[in-house]
Design a protein around this motif. Structure first.
Motif, PDB file in Angstrom:
ATOM      1  N   LEU A 167       1.618  -0.379  -9.818  1.00  0.00           N
ATOM      2  CA  LEU A 167       2.870   0.260 -10.236  1.00  0.00           C
ATOM      3  C   LEU A 167       2.862   1.744  -9.861  1.00  0.00           C
ATOM      4  O   LEU A 167       3.869   2.287  -9.402  1.00  0.00           O
ATOM      5  CB  LEU A 167       3.068   0.107 -11.743  1.00  0.00           C
ATOM      6  CG  LEU A 167       4.276   0.839 -12.344  1.00  0.00           C
ATOM      7  CD1 LEU A 167       5.577   0.380 -11.715  1.00  0.00           C
ATOM      8  CD2 LEU A 167       4.306   0.658 -13.864  1.00  0.00           C
ATOM      9  N   LYS A 168       1.726   2.394 -10.016  1.00  0.00           N
ATOM     10  CA  LYS A 168       1.626   3.820  -9.690  1.00  0.00           C
ATOM     11  C   LYS A 168       1.920   4.063  -8.210  1.00  0.00           C
ATOM     12  O   LYS A 168       2.663   4.986  -7.857  1.00  0.00           O
ATOM     13  CB  LYS A 168       0.237   4.348 -10.060  1.00  0.00           C
ATOM     14  CG  LYS A 168       0.071   5.838  -9.852  1.00  0.00           C
ATOM     15  CD  LYS A 168      -1.303   6.301 -10.322  1.00  0.00           C
ATOM     16  CE  LYS A 168      -1.460   7.809 -10.128  1.00  0.00           C
ATOM     17  NZ  LYS A 168      -2.804   8.275 -10.575  1.00  0.00           N
ATOM     18  N   GLN A 169       1.338   3.220  -7.348  1.00  0.00           N
ATOM     19  CA  GLN A 169       1.566   3.393  -5.910  1.00  0.00           C
ATOM     20  C   GLN A 169       3.015   3.097  -5.543  1.00  0.00           C
ATOM     21  O   GLN A 169       3.602   3.769  -4.696  1.00  0.00           O
ATOM     22  CB  GLN A 169       0.624   2.504  -5.103  1.00  0.00           C
ATOM     23  CG  GLN A 169       0.691   2.718  -3.602  1.00  0.00           C
ATOM     24  CD  GLN A 169       0.313   4.135  -3.199  1.00  0.00           C
ATOM     25  OE1 GLN A 169      -0.691   4.663  -3.656  1.00  0.00           O
ATOM     26  NE2 GLN A 169       1.118   4.742  -2.343  1.00  0.00           N
ATOM     27  N   VAL A 170       3.597   2.098  -6.167  1.00  0.00           N
ATOM     28  CA  VAL A 170       5.003   1.768  -5.908  1.00  0.00           C
ATOM     29  C   VAL A 170       5.902   2.944  -6.278  1.00  0.00           C
ATOM     30  O   VAL A 170       6.841   3.284  -5.542  1.00  0.00           O
ATOM     31  CB  VAL A 170       5.403   0.494  -6.675  1.00  0.00           C
ATOM     32  CG1 VAL A 170       6.924   0.364  -6.772  1.00  0.00           C
ATOM     33  CG2 VAL A 170       4.824  -0.737  -5.980  1.00  0.00           C
ATOM     34  N   THR A 212      16.500   4.631   3.359  1.00  0.00           N
ATOM     35  CA  THR A 212      17.160   3.902   2.271  1.00  0.00           C
ATOM     36  C   THR A 212      17.181   2.394   2.494  1.00  0.00           C
ATOM     37  O   THR A 212      17.627   1.651   1.620  1.00  0.00           O
ATOM     38  CB  THR A 212      18.607   4.399   2.113  1.00  0.00           C
ATOM     39  OG1 THR A 212      19.302   4.232   3.364  1.00  0.00           O
ATOM     40  CG2 THR A 212      18.628   5.873   1.721  1.00  0.00           C
ATOM     41  N   ARG A 213      16.676   1.932   3.649  1.00  0.00           N
ATOM     42  CA  ARG A 213      16.677   0.492   3.927  1.00  0.00           C
ATOM     43  C   ARG A 213      15.486  -0.223   3.302  1.00  0.00           C
ATOM     44  O   ARG A 213      15.468  -1.449   3.222  1.00  0.00           O
ATOM     45  CB  ARG A 213      16.661   0.244   5.445  1.00  0.00           C
ATOM     46  CG  ARG A 213      17.984   0.567   6.126  1.00  0.00           C
ATOM     47  CD  ARG A 213      17.887   0.364   7.620  1.00  0.00           C
ATOM     48  NE  ARG A 213      17.519  -1.002   7.956  1.00  0.00           N
ATOM     49  CZ  ARG A 213      16.550  -1.335   8.819  1.00  0.00           C
ATOM     50  NH1 ARG A 213      15.842  -0.374   9.405  1.00  0.00           N
ATOM     51  NH2 ARG A 213      16.300  -2.594   9.087  1.00  0.00           N
ATOM     52  N   ILE A 214      14.469   0.533   2.883  1.00  0.00           N
ATOM     53  CA  ILE A 214      13.280  -0.111   2.342  1.00  0.00           C
ATOM     54  C   ILE A 214      13.245   0.050   0.822  1.00  0.00           C
ATOM     55  O   ILE A 214      13.714   1.051   0.279  1.00  0.00           O
ATOM     56  CB  ILE A 214      11.980   0.429   2.976  1.00  0.00           C
ATOM     57  CG1 ILE A 214      11.831   1.931   2.765  1.00  0.00           C
ATOM     58  CG2 ILE A 214      11.961   0.118   4.463  1.00  0.00           C
ATOM     59  CD1 ILE A 214      10.539   2.502   3.338  1.00  0.00           C
ATOM     60  N   ASN A 262       9.444   7.497  -4.437  1.00  0.00           N
ATOM     61  CA  ASN A 262       9.759   8.925  -4.348  1.00  0.00           C
ATOM     62  C   ASN A 262       9.600   9.444  -2.924  1.00  0.00           C
ATOM     63  O   ASN A 262      10.392  10.286  -2.461  1.00  0.00           O
ATOM     64  CB  ASN A 262       8.851   9.722  -5.293  1.00  0.00           C
ATOM     65  CG  ASN A 262       9.200   9.503  -6.753  1.00  0.00           C
ATOM     66  OD1 ASN A 262      10.362   9.312  -7.094  1.00  0.00           O
ATOM     67  ND2 ASN A 262       8.201   9.524  -7.613  1.00  0.00           N
ATOM     68  N   LYS A 263       8.598   8.935  -2.230  1.00  0.00           N
ATOM     69  CA  LYS A 263       8.307   9.416  -0.874  1.00  0.00           C
ATOM     70  C   LYS A 263       9.404   9.057   0.114  1.00  0.00           C
ATOM     71  O   LYS A 263       9.771   9.859   0.981  1.00  0.00           O
ATOM     72  CB  LYS A 263       6.976   8.830  -0.409  1.00  0.00           C
ATOM     73  CG  LYS A 263       6.543   9.239   0.980  1.00  0.00           C
ATOM     74  CD  LYS A 263       5.196   8.615   1.322  1.00  0.00           C
ATOM     75  CE  LYS A 263       4.754   8.982   2.730  1.00  0.00           C
ATOM     76  NZ  LYS A 263       3.433   8.384   3.065  1.00  0.00           N
ATOM     77  N   PHE A 264       9.944   7.840  -0.008  1.00  0.00           N
ATOM     78  CA  PHE A 264      10.889   7.345   1.002  1.00  0.00           C
ATOM     79  C   PHE A 264      12.344   7.325   0.534  1.00  0.00           C
ATOM     80  O   PHE A 264      13.223   6.923   1.302  1.00  0.00           O
ATOM     81  CB  PHE A 264      10.486   5.930   1.430  1.00  0.00           C
ATOM     82  CG  PHE A 264       9.179   5.865   2.182  1.00  0.00           C
ATOM     83  CD1 PHE A 264       9.097   6.287   3.501  1.00  0.00           C
ATOM     84  CD2 PHE A 264       8.038   5.386   1.556  1.00  0.00           C
ATOM     85  CE1 PHE A 264       7.901   6.227   4.197  1.00  0.00           C
ATOM     86  CE2 PHE A 264       6.817   5.328   2.246  1.00  0.00           C
ATOM     87  CZ  PHE A 264       6.756   5.755   3.576  1.00  0.00           C
ATOM     88  N   GLY A 318       0.815  -1.211   0.000  1.00  0.00           N
ATOM     89  CA  GLY A 318       0.000   0.000   0.000  1.00  0.00           C
ATOM     90  C   GLY A 318       0.845   1.256   0.000  1.00  0.00           C
ATOM     91  O   GLY A 318       1.751   1.424  -0.821  1.00  0.00           O
ATOM     92  N   ASN A 319       0.566   2.166   0.950  1.00  0.00           N
ATOM     93  CA  ASN A 319       1.286   3.444   0.970  1.00  0.00           C
ATOM     94  C   ASN A 319       2.650   3.362   1.642  1.00  0.00           C
ATOM     95  O   ASN A 319       3.334   4.373   1.780  1.00  0.00           O
ATOM     96  CB  ASN A 319       0.443   4.532   1.637  1.00  0.00           C
ATOM     97  CG  ASN A 319       0.059   4.193   3.069  1.00  0.00           C
ATOM     98  OD1 ASN A 319       0.779   3.499   3.774  1.00  0.00           O
ATOM     99  ND2 ASN A 319      -1.101   4.675   3.497  1.00  0.00           N
TER     100      ASN A 319
END
Length: 286
Positions: free
Chosen positions: A153-156, A168-170, A161-163, A128-129
């Motif tokens: 794909l859009k949510q990914v 950087t671990r995820i 971009n968000k994280f 999800g988010n």
């Protein structure tokens, strides 16, 4: 249902149907498809839209074809309303997940301390988010790799971009979870689902999925999934339909055990409304 409730519901239906007739363009937008209609967050609708949505939902035909249900749900989460839905429910991480679900990860920490096995990967199926995966990365700093898999794909791309600067671990992957795990799954992995992922699997596919994961090697699994509140696993051991989508109320203890897992946690509690339970499973295969 008491007399007052019947009157209110009847009035809402009449007003809603009238508005559907007067505002056909808005009605078509609300009922873009079945799953989108069901998932519309009432907080973001005007009073007129809420009445129209209520009237439209009353007209939904029941679906009994399990393959068709799985197809419709997959299409929604892959291509249609997923991103909008994740935006609408973003605050449920704070209002629902944190107060009601995090206890199971404290139990997981105790389980990990009790075994002499290195778990260096955590995979969230249906990320999800990405908020849950981000939370888990802080709770389990010893885990080297955390992967969030989602059909959208859009949510990914939004998550990446968000994280990208804050954590950087995820990492996030757009894929069917079964396909990804067949190629990349490995021993020493913790798998997680959070509040509605496995409910969209057909029973046979879910059983195959869990069995395949169990064969990877030493695995921990935390599943937080909805069930129909009236689904008694003892008297009705097989999957049932529930909800307006509809989706599948699975007998999770049975399916995990059939796949070679033992349960270190199982609990259920009413969730959101009296017709739905939150089921939380903690499982391991060693």
């Amino acid at each position: 249902m008491n007399a007052k409730s019947k009157i209110v519901r009847g009035l809402a239906k009449v007003l809603g149907n009238t508005l559907v007739h007067l505002r056909p363009k808005k009605a078509r937008q609300l009922a873009e498809d079945r799953i989108t209609l069901v998932h519309k967050n009432k907080k973001y609708l005007s009073l007129q839209e809420k009445l129209m949505r209520y009237a439209l939902i009353q007209k939904l035909e029941k679906i009994q074809d399990y393959d068709k249900i799985a197809e419709l749900n997959r299409e929604f989460w892959t291509n249609k309303g997923a991103t909008e839905f994740f935006t609408e429910v973003e605050n449920t991480f704070e209002t629902d997940f944190l107060p009601n679900c995090t206890f199971v990860f404290n139990l997981l920490k105790k389980e990990l301390l009790s075994v002499d096995i290195e778990f260096n990967t955590l995979v969230e199926i249906g990320t999800g988010n990405g908020k849950v995966l981000n939370y888990l990365s802080s709770e389990f700093p010893e885990i080297k790799r955390l992967v969030g898999i989602d059909l959208s794909l859009k949510q990914v791309e939004i998550n990446r971009n968000k994280f990208k600067n804050s954590n950087t671990r995820i990492e996030f992957v757009a894929s069917d979870a079964f396909d990804w795990i067949k190629e990349h799954g490995q021993s020493g992995t913790i798998f997680v689902t959070s509040r509605g992922v496995l409910e969209y699997f057909l029973e046979e596919r879910l059983q195959d999925f869990l069995s395949h994961i169990s064969q990877l090697g030493e695995i921990m699994f935390v599943a937080i999934e909805p069930n129909a509140a009236n689904h008694n696993f003892e008297t009705h051991p097989n999957t049932q339909l529930y909800g307006l989508e509809p989706s599948f109320s699975h007998n999770y203890p049975k399916l995990f055990k059939n796949a070679g897992f033992s349960l270190w946690h199982f609990s259920q509690k009413i969730w959101n409304n009296p017709t739905m339970n939150r089921t939380i499973i903690g499982a391991k295969n060693f």
